[in-house]
Design a protein around this motif. Sequence first.
Motif, PDB file in Angstrom:
ATOM      1  N   GLY A   1       3.639  16.616  -6.295  1.00 17.73           N
ATOM      2  CA  GLY A   1       3.704  15.828  -7.519  1.00 17.73           C
ATOM      3  C   GLY A   1       4.863  14.854  -7.509  1.00 17.73           C
ATOM      4  N   GLY A   2       6.011  15.291  -7.012  1.00 22.03           N
ATOM      5  CA  GLY A   2       7.154  14.381  -6.930  1.00 22.03           C
ATOM      6  C   GLY A   2       6.915  13.225  -5.974  1.00 22.03           C
ATOM      7  N   TRP A   3       6.258  13.548  -4.845  1.00 22.63           N
ATOM      8  CA  TRP A   3       5.957  12.454  -3.878  1.00 22.63           C
ATOM      9  C   TRP A   3       5.002  11.462  -4.479  1.00 22.63           C
ATOM     10  N   TRP A   4       3.972  11.912  -5.198  1.00 21.87           N
ATOM     11  CA  TRP A   4       2.995  11.004  -5.810  1.00 21.87           C
ATOM     12  C   TRP A   4       3.664  10.126  -6.860  1.00 21.87           C
ATOM     13  N   TRP A   5       4.547  10.705  -7.668  1.00 20.80           N
ATOM     14  CA  TRP A   5       5.238   9.931  -8.702  1.00 20.80           C
ATOM     15  C   TRP A   5       6.167   8.888  -8.070  1.00 20.80           C
ATOM     16  N   HIS A   6       6.829   9.255  -6.973  1.00 21.54           N
ATOM     17  CA  HIS A   6       7.722   8.303  -6.309  1.00 21.54           C
ATOM     18  C   HIS A   6       6.940   7.145  -5.692  1.00 21.54           C
ATOM     19  N   ALA A   7       5.796   7.491  -5.047  1.00 23.78           N
ATOM     20  CA  ALA A   7       4.980   6.426  -4.435  1.00 23.78           C
ATOM     21  C   ALA A   7       4.443   5.478  -5.491  1.00 23.78           C
ATOM     22  N   ARG A   8       4.042   5.989  -6.643  1.00 24.20           N
ATOM     23  CA  ARG A   8       3.500   5.129  -7.693  1.00 24.20           C
ATOM     24  C   ARG A   8       4.578   4.257  -8.305  1.00 24.20           C
ATOM     25  N   SER A   9       5.781   4.802  -8.444  1.00 26.04           N
ATOM     26  CA  SER A   9       6.857   4.009  -9.062  1.00 26.04           C
ATOM     27  C   SER A   9       7.348   2.911  -8.137  1.00 26.04           C
ATOM     28  N   THR A  10       7.207   3.070  -6.810  1.00 29.11           N
ATOM     29  CA  THR A  10       7.678   2.053  -5.841  1.00 29.11           C
ATOM     30  C   THR A  10       6.566   1.169  -5.355  1.00 29.11           C
ATOM     31  N   GLN A  11       5.330   1.282  -5.842  1.00 25.84           N
ATOM     32  CA  GLN A  11       4.198   0.490  -5.348  1.00 25.84           C
ATOM     33  C   GLN A  11       4.382  -1.001  -5.582  1.00 25.84           C
ATOM     34  N   PRO A  12       4.861  -1.534  -6.711  1.00 23.13           N
ATOM     35  CA  PRO A  12       5.028  -2.986  -6.872  1.00 23.13           C
ATOM     36  C   PRO A  12       5.948  -3.587  -5.849  1.00 23.13           C
ATOM     37  N   ALA A  13       7.057  -2.871  -5.493  1.00 24.17           N
ATOM     38  CA  ALA A  13       7.975  -3.433  -4.502  1.00 24.17           C
ATOM     39  C   ALA A  13       7.344  -3.494  -3.147  1.00 24.17           C
ATOM     40  N   ALA A  14       6.544  -2.470  -2.756  1.00 31.29           N
ATOM     41  CA  ALA A  14       5.918  -2.485  -1.437  1.00 31.29           C
ATOM     42  C   ALA A  14       4.770  -3.436  -1.380  1.00 31.29           C
ATOM     43  N   GLY A  15       4.097  -3.677  -2.477  1.00 26.78           N
ATOM     44  CA  GLY A  15       2.920  -4.520  -2.475  1.00 26.78           C
ATOM     45  C   GLY A  15       3.213  -5.974  -2.611  1.00 26.78           C
ATOM     46  N   GLY A  16       4.463  -6.419  -2.643  1.00 22.08           N
ATOM     47  CA  GLY A  16       4.768  -7.835  -2.740  1.00 22.08           C
ATOM     48  C   GLY A  16       4.612  -8.289  -4.177  1.00 22.08           C
ATOM     49  N   ALA A  17       4.368  -9.587  -4.343  1.00 18.85           N
ATOM     50  CA  ALA A  17       4.303 -10.199  -5.660  1.00 18.85           C
ATOM     51  C   ALA A  17       2.909 -10.264  -6.203  1.00 18.85           C
ATOM     52  N   GLU A  18       1.902  -9.739  -5.475  1.00 22.59           N
ATOM     53  CA  GLU A  18       0.514  -9.902  -5.927  1.00 22.59           C
ATOM     54  C   GLU A  18       0.263  -9.224  -7.259  1.00 22.59           C
ATOM     55  N   PRO A  19       0.710  -7.972  -7.498  1.00 21.62           N
ATOM     56  CA  PRO A  19       0.477  -7.365  -8.810  1.00 21.62           C
ATOM     57  C   PRO A  19       1.075  -8.172  -9.925  1.00 21.62           C
TER      58      PRO A  19
END
Length: 458
Positions: free
Chosen positions: A32-50
């Motif tokens: 659960g902690g890993w999933w929450w961390h991945a979701r919170s950092t997704q905009p930074a990894a995905g660039g400016a598209e979101p």
Amino acid sequence: MNLRFESPRPATQRGAVWPWMLALAVVLAALGGWWWHARSTQPAAGGAEPGARAGGAGGGPGGANRRFGAGVQPVSVQPAELRDIRVVVDAIGSISASNTAVVRAQVAGVLQSLSFKEGQQVKAGQVIAQIDPRAFRAALGQAEGTLARDRAQLENARIDLARYRDLLAKDAIAKQQLDTQEALVRQLEGTVQTDRAAVETARLQLSYTRVVAPISGRVGLKQADLGNLVQTGDANGLVTITQTQPIALVFAVPSAHLPQITAKLRANEPLVVEAWDRGGAQRLALGRLATIDNAIDPATDTIKAKAEFANRDEALFPNQSVSVKLELDTQENALAVPPAAVLRGARGFYVYVVGADGTVSTRVVKTGAVDGDWMAVSGALQAGERVVIDGVDRLREGAKVEVIASDPRLRAGASEPPGGGRRGPPGAAPAAGAAPGPDAASRPYRRASAPFEAGRAP
């Protein structure tokens, strides 16, 4: 009655289950902690598209809206200009030599020498090969000897004829003898005339041993080697000469342009023809339209045309395939915009114009000729007005926009390093203790331009 008592489960068995339950709880908590961390950092990894999508949907807290604000669209513009637009017809053509000659031996014999280098330019009348002439010289000498003998006989017969005429005048010989002598003289005159023709023939055959270029042009690869016995019937001949200066270009144009072409040709107005490489990246030569064919091809509804090029730099070769641009006319001071600014909708063709307040409005236009990077248009558009050429895919009437450079290399922050710090001169190391650069939220617009560039209007 027999009573049976069972002893309770030992405590050691109940205690063995708790470690497994505790381990399972730890694993679930880690996932659960890993999933929450991945979701919170997704905009930074995905660039400016979101962020760009959020801005396009009405604004959000990320991506391009951090730079431009909610509802503001980044676009690139180009002012409409008054330019001279050429009316050009594009086609595909093939280069053909003005003249082509296959040089063949006109007499049979052994090839003694070749006086040319493959690929060189030769002049008409230049000796390019030599065939063994000895047999032909001997034949010429024999013909000349026969002519000399028959001439001597003719002179003697003429002297006898004059003597017989004197004797006949004195009535010393019969008339028949004089007639016979006159016939002999005429016979010998015919023989001498035949001998002269034989001498000319032998002299001509001797001249054929010197093979000369029939036209000026470029020689190809030799088809016979020294010492070979060449014949007059050789299909390939000795060499092929192609006249490449000037050179011709044959191409086909739609028959709809025929009236305009014929009017120009009748008025002796030159029609400029450009020859480009197949990719259209480099212009090879500039020429003039020479003539057109005498009939339209019904299968393609086109008519063949021929252009001539001086080809002094020999950039064009026979059988070369090139792209053709035939200039039919020039529209002077025509209002023009880049073709990327012109869109097509339910009302026809239109463009987006950026006003002074940063909002866009649509203008319906009529399209005209396209000349390179410009298209002639007419309609409710004035010279100097800024039309959108990049970022039109998400625009609407009255949308707020901010103008950015059309070249990504000239945009703000385009030269910043990935870390966000300022970049010094090329090759310079960062200063010691330099403060870290701004993060993605405060950095000038750069990444958010990618979706708009990918959706560039056709």
